[in-house]
Motif scaffolding. Structure first.
Motif, PDB file in Angstrom:
ATOM      1  N   PHE A 161       0.828  -1.206   0.000  1.00 49.09           N
ATOM      2  CA  PHE A 161       0.000   0.000   0.000  1.00 49.09           C
ATOM      3  C   PHE A 161       0.866   1.260   0.000  1.00 49.09           C
ATOM      4  CE2 PHE A 161      -2.236  -3.438   2.122  1.00 49.09           C
ATOM      5  CZ  PHE A 161      -3.437  -3.463   1.430  1.00 49.09           C
ATOM      6  N   ASP A 162       0.232   2.370  -0.341  1.00 54.00           N
ATOM      7  CA  ASP A 162       0.934   3.656  -0.340  1.00 54.00           C
ATOM      8  C   ASP A 162       0.721   4.432   0.963  1.00 54.00           C
ATOM      9  OD1 ASP A 162       2.007   3.667  -3.096  1.00 54.00           O
ATOM     10  OD2 ASP A 162      -0.115   3.566  -3.632  1.00 54.00           O
ATOM     11  N   ALA A 163      -0.353   4.109   1.689  1.00 51.36           N
ATOM     12  CA  ALA A 163      -0.674   4.838   2.923  1.00 51.36           C
ATOM     13  C   ALA A 163      -1.712   4.047   3.710  1.00 51.36           C
ATOM     14  CB  ALA A 163      -1.224   6.229   2.593  1.00 51.36           C
ATOM     15  N   VAL A 164      -1.856   4.404   4.984  1.00 47.57           N
ATOM     16  CA  VAL A 164      -2.897   3.785   5.809  1.00 47.57           C
ATOM     17  C   VAL A 164      -3.677   4.886   6.524  1.00 47.57           C
ATOM     18  CG1 VAL A 164      -1.401   3.488   7.852  1.00 47.57           C
ATOM     19  CG2 VAL A 164      -3.398   1.997   7.533  1.00 47.57           C
ATOM     20  N   PHE A 165      -4.988   4.658   6.691  1.00 46.36           N
ATOM     21  CA  PHE A 165      -5.865   5.628   7.359  1.00 46.36           C
ATOM     22  C   PHE A 165      -6.732   4.875   8.361  1.00 46.36           C
ATOM     23  CE2 PHE A 165      -9.446   8.337   8.137  1.00 46.36           C
ATOM     24  CZ  PHE A 165      -9.004   9.630   7.940  1.00 46.36           C
ATOM     25  N   TYR A 166      -6.776   5.388   9.602  1.00 45.00           N
ATOM     26  CA  TYR A 166      -7.572   4.792  10.669  1.00 45.00           C
ATOM     27  C   TYR A 166      -8.770   5.686  11.004  1.00 45.00           C
ATOM     28  CZ  TYR A 166      -3.971   1.338  11.959  1.00 45.00           C
ATOM     29  OH  TYR A 166      -3.092   0.283  11.970  1.00 45.00           O
ATOM     30  N   PRO A 167     -10.002   5.294  10.646  1.00 46.75           N
ATOM     31  CA  PRO A 167     -11.187   6.019  11.102  1.00 46.75           C
ATOM     32  C   PRO A 167     -11.417   5.761  12.596  1.00 46.75           C
ATOM     33  CG  PRO A 167     -11.668   4.714   9.132  1.00 46.75           C
ATOM     34  CD  PRO A 167     -10.356   4.243   9.679  1.00 46.75           C
ATOM     35  N   GLY A 168     -12.057   6.721  13.253  1.00 47.18           N
ATOM     36  CA  GLY A 168     -12.275   6.590  14.688  1.00 47.18           C
ATOM     37  C   GLY A 168     -13.621   6.002  15.062  1.00 47.18           C
ATOM     38  N   GLY A 169     -14.181   6.525  16.133  1.00 47.32           N
ATOM     39  CA  GLY A 169     -15.225   5.855  16.893  1.00 47.32           C
ATOM     40  C   GLY A 169     -14.557   5.399  18.174  1.00 47.32           C
ATOM     41  N   HIS A 170     -15.322   5.084  19.190  1.00 46.67           N
ATOM     42  CA  HIS A 170     -14.698   4.702  20.461  1.00 46.67           C
ATOM     43  C   HIS A 170     -14.053   3.317  20.411  1.00 46.67           C
ATOM     44  CE1 HIS A 170     -16.930   8.159  22.129  1.00 46.67           C
ATOM     45  NE2 HIS A 170     -16.011   8.138  23.070  1.00 46.67           N
ATOM     46  N   GLY A 171     -14.485   2.464  19.472  1.00 48.25           N
ATOM     47  CA  GLY A 171     -13.975   1.104  19.402  1.00 48.25           C
ATOM     48  C   GLY A 171     -12.460   0.973  19.424  1.00 48.25           C
TER      49      GLY A 171
END
Length: 227
Positions: A96-106
């Motif tokens: 991959f070229d990049a990683v993105f982490y979406p939030g939420g409390h989990g």
């Protein structure tokens, strides 16, 4: 060549000991996802357990709907991707070229100490590839180190869900820790704007957004970084 972006979601569904449910926050996935899709990127979704990640039920309420969440609600292809996320441990940063982490409390429960997630983030950084997170998912960086063995966020401008925002949603005593406090403890130069305002920061390879409203800006900073 289309840029390949990995998005990592939580597999954790229980909101502490409250008996209520949590998971990922829909807007924090949908806004970045469509920013990436509309830019022509190729998206892969993953989570610790694979399969369908839990959705924070609060994030589906009418008050929290945006153009991006409505688009997701009507996007059967995106929903099918979400229902079949890949198992995090089977993925490599080199693909991959990049990683993105979406939030939420989990993520506070399952992505902070997750060894697969930690090594993945560290591998991205070693390969000089950007890592991004928004809101509570900034916590995924807490136990990661840079190539020199220092805390990844140490000395870097970072943001994430603020203490005052956590207090506003009345979960200060429910969450295992406060994102703002922990980023500071790790040596991060924590910054924030007004509650629910828009703030996304880029410092080197690390990109962070403060809250749901900041998720699209964080995604766009990632796209700019990728060029």
């Amino acid at each position: 060549m289309a840029k390949k972006i990995l998005m990592v979601l939580t597999s954790h569904a229980d909101l502490g000991n409250t008996g209520e449910k949590t998971g990922f926050w829909v807007e924090e996935f949908a806004a970045p996802y469509y920013a990436f899709v509309d830019a022509g990127a190729e998206i892969t979704l993953a989570s610790p357990n694979g399969g369908q990640p839990p959705i924070d039920p609060t994030s589906t309420l009418a008050d929290f709907q945006t153009d991006a969440t409505k688009r997701y609600d009507n996007d059967s292809a995106a929903q099918a991707l979400m229902a079949n996320t890949k198992v995090l441990s089977e993925l490599n940063a080199s693909d991959f070229d990049a990683v993105f982490y979406p939030g939420g409390h989990g993520p506070l429960w399952d992505l902070v100490d997750n060894t697969d997630s930690i090594s993945l983030i560290e591998d991205f950084v070693k390969l000089q590839k950007p890592v991004a997170a928004v809101c509570h998912a900034s916590a995924a960086f807490l136990n990661t180190k840079d190539a020199d063995g220092n805390a990844l966020v140490a000395g870097k401008k970072v943001t994430g869900f603020s203490n005052t925002e956590e207090a506003a949603v009345q979960l200060t005593d429910v969450v295992p820790f406060l994102v703002e406090d922990e980023l500071i403890k790790k040596g991060g130069d924590y910054q924030k704007t007004d509650d629910w305002g828009v703030l996304a920061l880029e410092d080197g390879l690390v990109i962070t957004g403060q809250n749901p409203a900041s998720s699209e800006l964080a995604a766009k900073k990632l796209l700019t970084k990728l060029g």
